[in-house]
Scaffold this active site. Structure first.
Site, mmCIF file in Angstrom:
data_model
loop_
_atom_site.group_PDB
_atom_site.id
_atom_site.type_symbol
_atom_site.label_atom_id
_atom_site.label_comp_id
_atom_site.label_asym_id
_atom_site.label_seq_id
_atom_site.Cartn_x
_atom_site.Cartn_y
_atom_site.Cartn_z
ATOM 1 N N GLU A 133 0.820 -1.214 0.000
ATOM 2 C CA GLU A 133 0.000 0.000 0.000
ATOM 3 C C GLU A 133 0.855 1.266 0.000
ATOM 4 O OE1 GLU A 133 -3.371 0.293 -0.408
ATOM 5 O OE2 GLU A 133 -3.045 -1.802 -0.923
ATOM 6 N N HIS A 136 2.001 2.041 -3.454
ATOM 7 C CA HIS A 136 1.069 2.821 -4.280
ATOM 8 C C HIS A 136 1.275 4.320 -4.059
ATOM 9 C CE1 HIS A 136 -1.404 -0.174 -6.217
ATOM 10 N NE2 HIS A 136 -1.754 -0.747 -5.076
ATOM 11 N N GLU A 194 -0.741 -2.329 -9.911
ATOM 12 C CA GLU A 194 -0.688 -3.390 -8.910
ATOM 13 C C GLU A 194 0.659 -4.103 -8.938
ATOM 14 O OE1 GLU A 194 -2.825 -4.907 -6.417
ATOM 15 O OE2 GLU A 194 -3.265 -2.796 -6.579
#
Length: 273
Positions: A133, A136, A194
């Site tokens: 996360e 990202h 991703e």
């Protein structure tokens, strides 16, 4: 005849100016991700960070926050070890929510659901998710997605819409930031984003001293959980592809070298679940 020539010259001049302006805009918008991928980003990072801060405040207001000392200590221990590799100030919150989910927002915000804590076996598996996360965020994926909306004249509206997450536009804005299932909208990252977050996250957790080999087991557990009755929100908002585990296996030798270097430097996290 001279008038026609002047008009033609003027058109050429205007065309050249437009071409120059477009070229400059594209150059300004060009960015490079941590993996070396070229990105087209228009939104100012300050605006995207502001959206992240506002969205996180909204989530803390609308969702119950865990007061369990052990859970908070465990999550903060893992998150702090990872974010030290990134730098900056990060706020970490554990939400009382049984869905298997975690997220990170621009502006240095990390949220982890208690349901995910029930799934992971150890610090390394939690580090896989948090590293992913944070990946990202440092790859500016939210900015990249939001920038696509600027061309449709929604940019300013999206910034303002975060304050009203129950509205349709507010749901879109929060979804583009990387969360949103709580507000009725799911906007998955692209397969490319991703894969990039997987790579960045794996390296990041290894550089913090965690065991990257646990990434394989974590994703196997996630896939197994998705076959049961309980929906896996992390997989619904972060699509899992059949090639994900194989890609992680390919990257593992490099990540393990980072882990060895981290251990040599004295980085040995000891976060107890």
């Amino acid at each position: 005849m001279r008038i026609v020539e002047n008009e033609e010259n003027m058109r050429l001049t205007i065309a050249k100016l437009l071409f120059i302006c477009l070229s400059v805009s594209l150059l300004v918008a060009c960015a490079t991700s941590p993996t070396g991928r070229t990105q087209l980003i228009f939104m100012p990072d300050s605006e995207v960070n502001s959206m992240g801060l506002q969205a996180f405040d909204t989530m803390k207001r609308d969702n119950p926050v865990s007061r369990n000392a052990a859970s908070n200590q465990f999550v903060n221990c893992v998150a702090n070890a990872i974010t030290r590799e990134v730098g900056g100030e990060w706020e970490v919150v554990v939400f009382e929510d049984q869905t298997l989910n975690a997220f990170a927002l621009p502006g240095g915000k990390i949220g982890v659901h208690t349901g995910l804590l029930d799934l992971v076996d150890n610090q390394d598996q939690l580090a896989v998710v948090i590293g992913h996360e944070v990946g990202h965020v440092i790859a500016r994926h939210s900015n990249e997605r939001l920038s696509q909306q600027v061309g449709t004249n929604m940019g300013v509206s999206l910034v303002q819409a975060v304050a009203a997450p129950q509205s349709a536009l507010g749901q879109t804005a929060i979804g583009l930031l990387g969360v949103g299932a709580q507000y009725g909208i799911i906007m998955p990252y692209s397969r490319l984003q991703e894969s990039e977050a997987d790579t960045i996250g794996l390296d990041l957790m290894a550089k913090a001293g965690f065991n990257p080999a646990e990434s394989i087991r974590l994703w196997q557990k996630m896939d197994q959980a998705s076959q049961g009755a309980q929906p896996v929100e992390f997989l619904s908002t972060h699509p899992s592809h059949s090639s994900r585990i194989e890609s992680l296996r390919t990257r593992l030798p490099q990540a393990q070298q980072f882990q060895q270097q981290a251990h040599a430097a004295g980085k040995r996290p000891h976060c107890v679940k």
